[in-house]
Design an enzyme around this catalytic site. Structure first.
Site, mmCIF file in Angstrom:
data_model
loop_
_atom_site.group_PDB
_atom_site.id
_atom_site.type_symbol
_atom_site.label_atom_id
_atom_site.label_comp_id
_atom_site.label_asym_id
_atom_site.label_seq_id
_atom_site.Cartn_x
_atom_site.Cartn_y
_atom_site.Cartn_z
ATOM 1 N N HIS A 7 -9.483 -9.554 21.374
ATOM 2 C CA HIS A 7 -10.822 -9.713 21.929
ATOM 3 C C HIS A 7 -11.343 -8.371 22.409
ATOM 4 O O HIS A 7 -10.601 -7.542 22.926
ATOM 5 C CB HIS A 7 -10.820 -10.753 23.051
ATOM 6 C CG HIS A 7 -10.719 -12.147 22.510
ATOM 7 N ND1 HIS A 7 -10.300 -13.217 23.246
ATOM 8 C CD2 HIS A 7 -10.992 -12.624 21.271
ATOM 9 C CE1 HIS A 7 -10.310 -14.294 22.471
ATOM 10 N NE2 HIS A 7 -10.716 -13.963 21.271
ATOM 11 N N CYS A 8 -12.641 -8.193 22.202
ATOM 12 C CA CYS A 8 -13.277 -6.905 22.434
ATOM 13 C C CYS A 8 -14.262 -7.038 23.592
ATOM 14 O O CYS A 8 -14.962 -8.041 23.712
ATOM 15 C CB CYS A 8 -13.995 -6.513 21.140
ATOM 16 S SG CYS A 8 -14.881 -4.965 21.232
ATOM 17 N N CYS A 17 -20.128 -7.354 19.518
ATOM 18 C CA CYS A 17 -19.073 -7.216 18.507
ATOM 19 C C CYS A 17 -18.588 -8.620 18.158
ATOM 20 O O CYS A 17 -18.451 -9.472 19.037
ATOM 21 C CB CYS A 17 -17.912 -6.385 19.053
ATOM 22 S SG CYS A 17 -16.483 -6.325 17.945
ATOM 23 N N HIS A 52 -14.714 -14.007 13.250
ATOM 24 C CA HIS A 52 -13.965 -13.741 14.480
ATOM 25 C C HIS A 52 -12.489 -14.126 14.303
ATOM 26 O O HIS A 52 -11.593 -13.326 14.584
ATOM 27 C CB HIS A 52 -14.595 -14.524 15.635
ATOM 28 C CG HIS A 52 -13.861 -14.382 16.933
ATOM 29 N ND1 HIS A 52 -14.247 -13.491 17.905
ATOM 30 C CD2 HIS A 52 -12.750 -15.006 17.418
ATOM 31 C CE1 HIS A 52 -13.402 -13.567 18.924
ATOM 32 N NE2 HIS A 52 -12.494 -14.491 18.659
ATOM 33 N N GLU A 53 -12.246 -15.338 13.826
ATOM 34 C CA GLU A 53 -10.849 -15.793 13.681
ATOM 35 C C GLU A 53 -10.115 -14.964 12.632
ATOM 36 O O GLU A 53 -8.929 -14.662 12.788
ATOM 37 C CB GLU A 53 -10.795 -17.283 13.347
ATOM 38 C CG GLU A 53 -11.365 -18.206 14.425
ATOM 39 C CD GLU A 53 -10.764 -18.015 15.818
ATOM 40 O OE1 GLU A 53 -9.610 -17.565 15.935
ATOM 41 O OE2 GLU A 53 -11.461 -18.327 16.808
ATOM 42 N N HIS A 84 -8.736 -11.932 14.109
ATOM 43 C CA HIS A 84 -7.422 -12.130 14.741
ATOM 44 C C HIS A 84 -6.309 -12.041 13.692
ATOM 45 O O HIS A 84 -5.235 -11.507 13.965
ATOM 46 C CB HIS A 84 -7.357 -13.487 15.443
ATOM 47 C CG HIS A 84 -8.098 -13.541 16.747
ATOM 48 N ND1 HIS A 84 -7.900 -12.631 17.755
ATOM 49 C CD2 HIS A 84 -9.041 -14.406 17.214
ATOM 50 C CE1 HIS A 84 -8.684 -12.940 18.782
ATOM 51 N NE2 HIS A 84 -9.392 -14.004 18.471
ATOM 52 N N CYS A 104 -13.192 -1.745 16.738
ATOM 53 C CA CYS A 104 -12.532 -2.835 16.004
ATOM 54 C C CYS A 104 -12.454 -2.492 14.512
ATOM 55 O O CYS A 104 -11.428 -2.705 13.874
ATOM 56 C CB CYS A 104 -13.270 -4.150 16.203
ATOM 57 S SG CYS A 104 -13.050 -4.818 17.863
ATOM 58 N N CYS A 111 -17.654 -3.833 16.014
ATOM 59 C CA CYS A 111 -17.896 -2.536 16.648
ATOM 60 C C CYS A 111 -16.998 -1.472 16.009
ATOM 61 O O CYS A 111 -16.030 -1.779 15.323
ATOM 62 C CB CYS A 111 -17.699 -2.625 18.164
ATOM 63 S SG CYS A 111 -15.978 -2.558 18.678
HETATM 64 ZN ZN LIG Z 1 -10.810 -15.015 19.626
HETATM 65 ZN ZN LIG Z 2 -15.138 -4.733 18.929
#
Ligand SMILES: [Zn+2]
Ligand SMILES: [Zn+2]
Length: 175
Positions: free
Chosen positions: A141-142, A147, A131-132, A135, A169, A166
């Site tokens: 953010h989705c 996702c 996740h990071e 970024h 993304c 997803c």
């Molecule tokens: Zn985040």
């Molecule tokens: Zn996504």
């Protein structure tokens, strides 16, 4: 610059945790990721009032270190972190930048107070790192709950999110 990801333990962090994180980065983003030598936690980033580490200051400290040959760095810490507007954060990243941080501290307990298996802790850590890192690749953010870029505010959210980026993304990822 060719993407090369460095995973850096900050202070005492289980070796297997950083290895699992690096392996997942390679598996999901198809990028080389190395575990780098441990760096001490800069104690000046500890907040005496909150009794936690300031994630923003930690990122600044990481920025001052030299990680030659690595385009992106994911720091891993076992201590609790906060940012001024949140009591705690699981992770922090410079949007579109090169530095991210994740904390294992809150992954070691389930929402009901019970202790998760080590494999579940590592799974959560790997999801946070993906996740990071998203970024750092300038993903935001989705809304898609399935996702990896969906925001997790509590541990149940993190459990529910699959290892999946997803379609929207994935399309935004730099190639
Ligand atoms: Zn985040
Ligand atoms: Zn996504």
């Amino acid at each position: 610059m060719k993407e090369q990801i460095g995973v850096v333990p900050l202070g005492e962090v289980p070796t297997l945790a950083v290895e699992v994180i690096a392996a997942n980065i390679t598996a999901y983003y198809k990028l080389p990721a190395d575990v780098l030598p441990m760096r001490p936690i800069p104690e000046s980033t500890f907040d005496e009032a909150r009794l936690k580490y300031n994630a923003g200051l930690l990122i600044n400290k990481l920025d001052a270190l030299d990680f030659e040959g690595y385009s992106k760095i994911v720091g891993v810490i076992s201590r609790d972190m906060f940012i001024p507007i949140f009591n705690y954060v699981y992770g922090q990243a410079v949007q579109g930048g090169s530095l991210a941080l994740i904390s294992l501290f809150r992954l070691n307990r389930n929402a009901d107070g019970s202790t998760p298996s080590t494999s579940l802790v590592f799974e959560r850590a790997a999801k946070l790192a993906l996740h990071e890192l998203g970024h750092l690749f300038n993903l935001f953010h989705c809304n898609e709950t399935k996702c990896i870029m969906h925001f997790s505010g509590v541990i149940e959210d993190l459990n529910k999110i699959p290892f999946y980026l997803c379609r929207d993304c994935a399309r935004r990822l730099p190639r």
